[in-house]
Design an enzyme around this catalytic site. Structure first.
Site, PDB file in Angstrom:
ATOM      1  N   HIS A 200       0.845  -1.202   0.000  1.00 22.89           N
ATOM      2  CA  HIS A 200       0.000   0.000   0.000  1.00 22.89           C
ATOM      3  C   HIS A 200       0.882   1.255   0.000  1.00 22.89           C
ATOM      4  CE1 HIS A 200      -3.361   2.620   1.182  1.00 22.89           C
ATOM      5  NE2 HIS A 200      -4.144   1.632   0.808  1.00 22.89           N
ATOM      6  N   GLU A 361      -1.643  -0.237  -5.903  1.00 13.36           N
ATOM      7  CA  GLU A 361      -1.698  -1.505  -5.165  1.00 13.36           C
ATOM      8  C   GLU A 361      -1.868  -2.683  -6.113  1.00 13.36           C
ATOM      9  OE1 GLU A 361      -4.825  -1.123  -1.953  1.00 13.36           O
ATOM     10  OE2 GLU A 361      -4.852   0.892  -2.756  1.00 13.36           O
TER      11      GLU A 361
END
Ligand SMILES: *[C@@H]1O[C@H](CO)[C@@H](O)[C@H](O)[C@H]1NC(C)=O
Ligand SMILES: *[C@@H]1O[C@H](CO)[C@@H](O)[C@H](O)[C@H]1NC(C)=O
Ligand SMILES: *[C@@H]1O[C@H](CO)[C@@H](O)[C@H](O)[C@H]1NC(C)=O
Ligand SMILES: *[C@@H]1O[C@H](CO)[C@@H](O)[C@H](O)[C@H]1NC(C)=O
Ligand SMILES: *[C@@H]1O[C@H](CO)[C@@H](O)[C@H](O)[C@H]1NC(C)=O
Ligand SMILES: *[C@@H]1O[C@H](CO)[C@@H](O)[C@H](O)[C@H]1NC(C)=O
Length: 400
Positions: A200, A361
């Protein structure tokens, strides 16, 4: 000191000390960060969430830029209340799970909700990033550390956050010649369980030092295999539909590279990231041939480029979906690191503005455990003595 650029200095250029590797000591620096070095690249990591906290490369003028968000020291990751999942590994199941529920072999599991609280559901309507004490809220162990690599591990107990069975995971990061690689392995040791991980990482390829804008809307994004995306409702829960992104539409980043800010001028950007949200927070599919070699140059998942710094990031991965978030919920209250921002003039506040960053991501189809019609079971449900979960991603940097 290996890792510290001058704090609050009025110099025009940041002192060039970080890329140069000092003798490897095998210990974290005084800020609790584990530095590793490659050719033309250095990065630091913290045990909290196995997070990347700094990534340093030269821009087109040879000036060092720290191009990921994070905090100045490892201890602050525990103190920060906003928890934007800076650079961590969301787990054991990244992104959203509808109604905090799923079924395996006919048995229903209810996990802990932590997003979209309402009067009737005070904890939330759904689970985001593995629950209120998901992996990126916990300190991983450091199991190996060399001059150019680090491996973190976590043992996630049976029943934690409501998930069935124990999961053991190893996250290895390594730096090469202007590359940052991550390999994430996870094993279900006792019961069948869902696993989906991601990295992330928040990017600002200018290190927030762009003297024209502190936003990342000038960054150009290209996702050549992402002609489709997962449809979501107004709280970003997949509906089950897969939508196409027609050429020239707001979510088209496949037909050619597009400035993210140009997408903000297109019809449909309002509400594109949920109720009352303008921007991107979407999951695109990565539609390559199934037997592709994910490392080959024509297997690019995404390319992000900033014309100002010249820095280009190419992402390669074995994963078949990709979330991009345009920092719609940053609100200028999160401080920049001391290694970022403009040092010579107080042109912009030393904080991260709305739309000041881009999260990229690599992952699998979000909430695939609740959509058996997508056929993602073998990528998302794991069992003892079965295949392990394996995520691989290469970040390749260049000047363009
Ligand atoms: C740790 O980092 C935080 C946020 O980056 C900063 O506010 C704080 O002063 C730092 N603490 C120390 C001891 O350096
Ligand atoms: C949603 O979750 C609740 C509480 O965990 C459960 O009782 C209900 O059956 C779930 N609904 C669906 C449609 O799965
Ligand atoms: C780290 O290792 C210790 C000692 O083996 C263990 O008790 C702890 O649970 C581990 N931490 C994680 C996050 O797995
Ligand atoms: C790094 O890669 C560049 C070009 O891709 C090459 O010219 C250079 O020799 C490499 N450096 C090392 C130390 O391998
Ligand atoms: C803005 O930054 C660029 C690139 O570092 C530099 O060439 C230019 O002189 C800067 N402009 C101002 C007004 O500082
Ligand atoms: C919509 O978002 C804006 C901020 O972006 C906020 O001021 C406003 O109250 C929100 N409206 C609703 C109905 O939630």
């Amino acid at each position: 000191m290996r890792s510290h650029l001058l704090l609050g200095a009025t110099a025009l250029l940041l002192p060039s000390v970080t890329l140069a590797a000092e003798a490897f000591t095998g210990s974290p620096d005084p800020d609790g960060k584990y530095w590793i070095h490659g050719e033309g690249i250095a990065a630091a990591f913290v045990p909290y969430g196995a997070s990347i906290s700094n990534l340093i490369i030269n821009d087109q003028y040879g000036i060092e830029r720290d191009i990921v968000t994070g905090f100045d020291n490892a201890s602050y990751y525990h103190i920060d209340k906003q928890h934007p999942h800076f650079g961590g590994v969301p787990g054991r199941y990244a992104n959203r799970i509808k109604n905090s529920t799923f079924k395996i072999d006919g048995e229903s599991y209810h996990i802990i909700p932590n997003e979209n609280p309402t009067e009737s559901h005070p904890q939330g309507l759904n689970t985001l990033h593995g629950g209120p004490d998901g992996w990126d809220w916990r300190d991983f162990n450091v199991t190996a550390y060399t001059a150019n690599s680090i491996t973190f591990s976590i043992v996630d107990p049976d029943g934690k956050e409501g998930f069935p069975g124990e999961v053991v995971s190893y996250i290895t990061y390594s730096l090469g010649n202007l590359t940052w690689d991550a390999t994430m392995i996870a094993i279900a040791t006792t019961k069948k369980t869902p696993i989906m991980l991601s990295s992330h990482t928040y990017w600002n390829l200018d290190g927030f030092a762009n003297n024209q804008t502190n936003l990342a809307l000038d960054h150009e994004l290209w996702m050549p295999y992402s002609g489709q995306r997962v449809a979501v409702d107004n709280i970003l829960i997949p509906t089950g539909e897969i939508l196409s992104n027609p050429e020239g539409s707001v979510n088209d980043f496949w037909s050619k590279p597009k400035r993210i800010g140009d997408g903000f001028k297109q019809e449909g950007i309002e509400g594109n990231c949920g109720f009352n949200c303008t921007g991107y927070d979407n999951c695109w599919l990565v539609n390559r041939p199934q037997a592709h070699n994910w490392r080959s140059p024509d297997s690019l998942v995404a390319r992000l480029h900033s014309p100002w710094s010249g820095i280009q990031l190419d992402i390669f991965s074995n994963q078949e979906a990709f979330q991009m978030y345009s920092c719609n919920f940053q609100d200028g209250t999160m401080a920049l690191k001391s290694t970022q921002g403009l040092f010579d003039e107080p042109k912009f506040p030393r904080t991260i503005p709305k739309y000041g960053c881009v999260v990229l991501e690599v992952q699998d189809y979000i909430d695939g455990i609740n959509h058996p019609e997508w056929g993602r079971q073998s990528k998302q449900i794991f069992e003892p003595a079965g295949d392990p979960y394996v995520l691989q991603v290469r970040h390749k940097f260049s000047i363009a």
